[in-house]
Structure formats: structure tokens, C-alpha cells
Design a protein around this motif. Structure first.
Motif, PDB file in Angstrom:
ATOM      1  N   VAL A  14       0.845  -1.194   0.000  1.00 37.50           N
ATOM      2  CA  VAL A  14       0.000   0.000   0.000  1.00 37.50           C
ATOM      3  C   VAL A  14       0.889   1.256   0.000  1.00 37.50           C
ATOM      4  O   VAL A  14       0.611   2.221  -0.698  1.00 37.50           O
ATOM      5  N   TYR A  15       1.978   1.183   0.744  1.00 39.66           N
ATOM      6  CA  TYR A  15       2.910   2.303   0.816  1.00 39.66           C
ATOM      7  C   TYR A  15       3.456   2.643  -0.572  1.00 39.66           C
ATOM      8  O   TYR A  15       3.455   3.797  -0.976  1.00 39.66           O
ATOM      9  N   MET A  28      -9.072   4.770  -1.277  1.00 41.16           N
ATOM     10  CA  MET A  28      -9.122   3.709  -0.271  1.00 41.16           C
ATOM     11  C   MET A  28      -9.882   4.142   0.971  1.00 41.16           C
ATOM     12  O   MET A  28     -10.616   3.366   1.561  1.00 41.16           O
ATOM     13  N   LYS A  29      -9.711   5.409   1.332  1.00 41.45           N
ATOM     14  CA  LYS A  29     -10.450   5.917   2.490  1.00 41.45           C
ATOM     15  C   LYS A  29     -11.949   5.808   2.226  1.00 41.45           C
ATOM     16  O   LYS A  29     -12.711   5.356   3.085  1.00 41.45           O
ATOM     17  N   LYS A  35      -7.992   4.015   8.282  1.00 39.42           N
ATOM     18  CA  LYS A  35      -6.704   4.310   8.914  1.00 39.42           C
ATOM     19  C   LYS A  35      -5.654   4.818   7.922  1.00 39.42           C
ATOM     20  O   LYS A  35      -4.598   5.270   8.314  1.00 39.42           O
ATOM     21  N   ILE A  36      -5.954   4.694   6.636  1.00 37.66           N
ATOM     22  CA  ILE A  36      -4.944   4.994   5.622  1.00 37.66           C
ATOM     23  C   ILE A  36      -4.545   6.470   5.587  1.00 37.66           C
ATOM     24  O   ILE A  36      -3.455   6.812   5.144  1.00 37.66           O
ATOM     25  N   THR A  37      -5.417   7.341   6.073  1.00 41.27           N
ATOM     26  CA  THR A  37      -5.096   8.767   6.035  1.00 41.27           C
ATOM     27  C   THR A  37      -4.086   9.140   7.116  1.00 41.27           C
ATOM     28  O   THR A  37      -3.555  10.237   7.112  1.00 41.27           O
ATOM     29  N   ASN A  38      -3.818   8.223   8.028  1.00 40.36           N
ATOM     30  CA  ASN A  38      -2.842   8.464   9.080  1.00 40.36           C
ATOM     31  C   ASN A  38      -1.444   8.181   8.517  1.00 40.36           C
ATOM     32  O   ASN A  38      -1.125   7.038   8.204  1.00 40.36           O
ATOM     33  N   GLY A  46       1.709   0.132   6.291  1.00 39.93           N
ATOM     34  CA  GLY A  46       1.582   0.276   4.841  1.00 39.93           C
ATOM     35  C   GLY A  46       2.739  -0.297   4.056  1.00 39.93           C
ATOM     36  O   GLY A  46       2.603  -0.613   2.881  1.00 39.93           O
ATOM     37  N   ARG A  47       3.886  -0.441   4.724  1.00 34.10           N
ATOM     38  CA  ARG A  47       5.072  -0.949   4.017  1.00 34.10           C
ATOM     39  C   ARG A  47       5.010  -2.449   3.754  1.00 34.10           C
ATOM     40  O   ARG A  47       5.671  -2.952   2.858  1.00 34.10           O
TER      41      ARG A  47
END
Length: 79
Positions: A14-15, A28-29, A35-38, A46-47
Motif C-alpha cells: 500500500v505504501y 481507499m479511504k 486508517k490509511i489517512t494516518n 503500509g510498508r
């Protein structure tokens, strides 16, 4: 016109995908990956998290995700 299809390789993290296409974070949000916006989340989980793994964890159907990306002009590559 010479519209290039943006490709998302589901084997990438994802990263990596969000680094290449920052607007993916918003998509995705909207799909329920809240949580992706964090930024901290993106830089840690994300890595090693893939969209498929995230979808399984959140119980979001992959078909729905693919449909949403397709609407935004993305091509999903699974390999």
C-alpha cells in the motif's frame, strides 16, 4: 486522447502504491480503509500491507475495490 491508464499492481505494498499515486489514499479511504489517512500508519503497516490483505482484514470485497479503482481510471494488475 493519449490518456494513460494508471496501473496498480496488487503485489506491491500500500505504501508503494500510495507513493506512486497519492490520490489512491482518498479512494481507499472512501472504500472503508479509514486508517490509511494516518501518515504513521502508511509508513509502518503500509510498508508490508497489500490492498488484498487490507481488504481481507476489513471484509471489503476485492470486486468492490477493483470496480472503484476502474471508475477512477486505474487498471488492476494481479500477479
Amino acid at each position: 486522447g493519449g490518456y494513460m491508464n494508471k496501473k496498480i499492481n496488487l503485489s506491491k505494498s500500500v505504501y508503494e502504491i500510495c507513493t506512486e499515486y497519492p490520490e489512491v489514499i482518498e479512494i481507499m479511504k472512501n472504500l472503508g480503509f479509514d486508517k490509511i489517512t494516518n501518515p504513521g500508519m502508511l509508513n509502518t503497516a503500509g510498508r508490508f500491507m497489500t490492498i488484498s490483505k487490507g481488504a481481507a482484514m476489513k471484509n471489503i470485497p476485492m470486486d468492490r475495490i477493483k470496480e472503484e479503482f476502474a471508475k477512477k481510471g486505474y487498471e488492476i494488475i494481479e500477479k
